[in-house]
Design an enzyme around this catalytic site. Structure first.
Site, PDB file in Angstrom:
ATOM      1  N   THR A  12       6.789 -11.719  14.180  1.00 62.63           N
ATOM      2  CA  THR A  12       7.408 -10.427  14.476  1.00 62.63           C
ATOM      3  C   THR A  12       6.984  -9.850  15.822  1.00 62.63           C
ATOM      4  O   THR A  12       7.714  -9.036  16.399  1.00 62.63           O
ATOM      5  CB  THR A  12       7.086  -9.407  13.367  1.00 62.63           C
ATOM      6  OG1 THR A  12       5.658  -9.350  13.194  1.00 62.63           O
ATOM      7  CG2 THR A  12       7.739  -9.829  12.057  1.00 62.63           C
ATOM      8  N   SER A  13       5.828 -10.245  16.313  1.00 63.82           N
ATOM      9  CA  SER A  13       5.400  -9.786  17.642  1.00 63.82           C
ATOM     10  C   SER A  13       4.396 -10.779  18.214  1.00 63.82           C
ATOM     11  O   SER A  13       3.406 -11.113  17.555  1.00 63.82           O
ATOM     12  CB  SER A  13       4.785  -8.382  17.570  1.00 63.82           C
ATOM     13  OG  SER A  13       3.642  -8.368  16.743  1.00 63.82           O
TER      14      SER A  13
ATOM     15  N   GLU B  59      -1.764 -13.387  12.908  1.00 64.60           N
ATOM     16  CA  GLU B  59      -1.657 -13.910  11.544  1.00 64.60           C
ATOM     17  C   GLU B  59      -1.097 -15.321  11.513  1.00 64.60           C
ATOM     18  O   GLU B  59      -1.535 -16.147  10.702  1.00 64.60           O
ATOM     19  CB  GLU B  59      -0.800 -12.958  10.706  1.00 64.60           C
ATOM     20  CG  GLU B  59      -1.497 -11.631  10.435  1.00 64.60           C
ATOM     21  CD  GLU B  59      -0.569 -10.484  10.080  1.00 64.60           C
ATOM     22  OE1 GLU B  59      -1.073  -9.424   9.680  1.00 64.60           O
ATOM     23  OE2 GLU B  59       0.658 -10.637  10.221  1.00 64.60           O
TER      24      GLU B  59
ATOM     25  N   ASP C 194       5.272  -3.054   8.518  1.00 63.42           N
ATOM     26  CA  ASP C 194       5.868  -2.902   7.181  1.00 63.42           C
ATOM     27  C   ASP C 194       7.357  -2.585   7.289  1.00 63.42           C
ATOM     28  O   ASP C 194       8.181  -3.122   6.536  1.00 63.42           O
ATOM     29  CB  ASP C 194       5.159  -1.782   6.422  1.00 63.42           C
ATOM     30  CG  ASP C 194       3.649  -1.944   6.421  1.00 63.42           C
ATOM     31  OD1 ASP C 194       3.183  -3.055   6.156  1.00 63.42           O
ATOM     32  OD2 ASP C 194       2.947  -0.954   6.690  1.00 63.42           O
TER      33      ASP C 194
ATOM     34  N   ASN D  90       2.481 -11.603  12.278  1.00 61.02           N
ATOM     35  CA  ASN D  90       2.393 -11.336  13.703  1.00 61.02           C
ATOM     36  C   ASN D  90       1.667 -12.503  14.387  1.00 61.02           C
ATOM     37  O   ASN D  90       1.332 -13.503  13.733  1.00 61.02           O
ATOM     38  CB  ASN D  90       1.703  -9.986  13.967  1.00 61.02           C
ATOM     39  CG  ASN D  90       0.266  -9.929  13.433  1.00 61.02           C
ATOM     40  OD1 ASN D  90      -0.438 -10.937  13.373  1.00 61.02           O
ATOM     41  ND2 ASN D  90      -0.167  -8.742  13.026  1.00 61.02           N
ATOM     42  N   GLN D  91       1.428 -12.396  15.672  1.00 62.39           N
ATOM     43  CA  GLN D  91       0.845 -13.501  16.437  1.00 62.39           C
ATOM     44  C   GLN D  91      -0.521 -13.913  15.890  1.00 62.39           C
ATOM     45  O   GLN D  91      -0.788 -15.105  15.690  1.00 62.39           O
ATOM     46  CB  GLN D  91       0.718 -13.086  17.900  1.00 62.39           C
ATOM     47  CG  GLN D  91       0.200 -14.177  18.826  1.00 62.39           C
ATOM     48  CD  GLN D  91       0.259 -13.746  20.283  1.00 62.39           C
ATOM     49  OE1 GLN D  91       0.615 -12.620  20.605  1.00 62.39           O
ATOM     50  NE2 GLN D  91      -0.069 -14.655  21.186  1.00 62.39           N
TER      51      GLN D  91
ATOM     52  N   SER E 206       0.828  -1.197   0.000  1.00 60.10           N
ATOM     53  CA  SER E 206       0.000   0.000   0.000  1.00 60.10           C
ATOM     54  C   SER E 206       0.865   1.251   0.000  1.00 60.10           C
ATOM     55  O   SER E 206       2.083   1.189   0.216  1.00 60.10           O
ATOM     56  CB  SER E 206      -0.925  -0.006   1.218  1.00 60.10           C
ATOM     57  OG  SER E 206      -0.152  -0.039   2.413  1.00 60.10           O
TER      58      SER E 206
ATOM     59  N   THR F 174       4.695   0.073  11.557  1.00 52.38           N
ATOM     60  CA  THR F 174       5.829  -0.635  12.148  1.00 52.38           C
ATOM     61  C   THR F 174       5.991  -2.047  11.587  1.00 52.38           C
ATOM     62  O   THR F 174       7.112  -2.530  11.449  1.00 52.38           O
ATOM     63  CB  THR F 174       5.701  -0.689  13.673  1.00 52.38           C
ATOM     64  OG1 THR F 174       4.418  -1.245  14.018  1.00 52.38           O
ATOM     65  CG2 THR F 174       5.821   0.695  14.279  1.00 52.38           C
TER      66      THR F 174
ATOM     67  N   PRO G  53       4.814   2.332  25.676  1.00 46.33           N
ATOM     68  CA  PRO G  53       3.386   2.600  25.896  1.00 46.33           C
ATOM     69  C   PRO G  53       2.791   3.552  24.860  1.00 46.33           C
ATOM     70  O   PRO G  53       2.413   4.684  25.156  1.00 46.33           O
ATOM     71  CB  PRO G  53       3.370   3.215  27.304  1.00 46.33           C
ATOM     72  CG  PRO G  53       4.697   3.868  27.441  1.00 46.33           C
ATOM     73  CD  PRO G  53       5.662   3.000  26.686  1.00 46.33           C
TER      74      PRO G  53
END
Length: 345
Positions: free
Chosen positions: A229-230, A196, A270, A193-194, A59, A268, A262
């Site tokens: 990644t996270s 996905e 991408d 990520n988690q 995108s 991030t 926080p």
């Protein structure tokens, strides 16, 4: 020279009246004709960089840094030639109250690919894909993978399977099976990520062992490199990485604990995938080191972003933040490792 002049008295100034001759080219002023120049080589193809040439399909926003706007600049800083194709072009990201723009469809994507092919411009070392919003477009991306590998069989396909986050799906449901059945098998590296990775494997990730098991499932489907990644596990934010040096060997697996900041940021994911592509290319057999550099670079950028919002008098915990990409180029090019990988035994 008389032959280079066109008479305006007998109709010969009409281009349609002139014989075709590839040795000559009409000047823009209309009258004079000059010898045609040989087409110069594309230097990114003729003299490729040590890193490579990336086709990035993601995108794009006019304002802010998500998708290609978040990925292209860091890859260029790391030495890559990058050719972006924008799957969407919006005024701003969709977290704003309003946005406008256009969406590229599969036929339009393929038209661009054919244009590149007609000019012998399809030799890429890497393909990078991010947000894709329709099955038809994703199926065309699969055709692009096949086409690029017919030109360069060693093409590395880095896929960020952008489908959602924190339990929320933001693509059509039917994309999940296309990713599972068609995309994962042809990817070289996956960066979900988690949420996905749970969609791709059907496995709920509630522990580190679950994360490792999910990586193994994806390895068996195709990609040699998988990076979650996270993942928020037992109140710790982790990156979990897994890579197979050979088909015969078991994967080497590791984790990096990511300091929590926080605040909520856009772009991030991408950026993380772009940094992982860049550093894993420099350290192809050391995904731990590549991930340390990528995470440390990202953390430095996020800290700068938070500090700059505070300097502007804004509480960064109250809204999603646009990342300070340009201002963080030193941290992208030369990151100091602050987040270390720990290998699983």
């Amino acid at each position: 020279m008389l032959l280079a002049l066109r008479s305006r008295t007998n109709g010969q100034d009409d281009p349609d009246c002139q014989p075709e001759d590839s040795r000559w080219r009409r000047g823009r002023s209309g009258g004079a004709v000059y010898p045609a120049m040989a087409r110069p080589p594309i230097l990114s193809v003729a003299l490729p960089s040590d890193t490579g040439r990336v086709l990035s399909i993601q995108s794009h926003t006019v304002q802010g840094y998500v998708g290609n706007k978040s990925a292209v600049f860091p890859l260029q800083l790391l030495g890559f030639d990058v050719d972006p194709i924008n799957s969407v072009q919006f005024s701003n990201h969709t977290g704003y109250p309003k946005f406008r723009g256009q969406v590229l469809n599969g036929d339009q994507l393929w038209d661009l690919i054919e244009g590149l092919q007609e000019n012998d411009l399809l030799h890429y070392t890497h393909l990078l894909t991010g947000y894709i919003g329709s099955v038809s477009f994703l199926n065309t991306v699969l055709q692009v993978v096949e086409k690029l590998r017919s030109v360069n069989p060693d093409l590395i396909y880095v896929c960020d399977p952008v489908m959602g986050d924190e339990g929320k799906l933001y693509v059509p449901q039917e994309l999940i099976s296309v990713y599972q059945q068609k995309v994962v098998p042809v990817a070289s590296m996956l960066t979900p990520n988690q949420f996905e990775v749970e969609l791709l494997t059907g496995l709920r990730i509630t522990s580190e062992q679950d994360g490792l098991k999910a990586c193994n499932i994806l390895h068996r489907a195709g990609p040699r490199k998988v990076i979650i990644t996270s993942a928020l596990i037992e109140d710790k934010l982790l990156l979990i990485g897994s890579y197979k040096k050979t088909e015969e060997q078991p994967p080497e697996q590791f984790k990096i604990e990511i300091p929590k900041i926080p605040a909520y940021f856009t772009g991030t994911g991408d950026l993380t995938t772009a940094l992982l592509l860049g550093w894993s290319n420099k350290f192809p057999d050391n995904l731990e080191k590549a991930s340390e550099l990528a995470v440390s670079s990202l953390q430095a950028l996020l800290r700068r972003t938070v500090e700059d919002y505070k300097r502007a008098g804004f509480d960064p915990s109250t809204s999603s933040l646009e990342i300070r990409l340009i201002q963080s180029q030193d941290e992208i090019k030369n990151p100091q490792v602050t987040c270390n990988a720990v290998k699983y035994s």
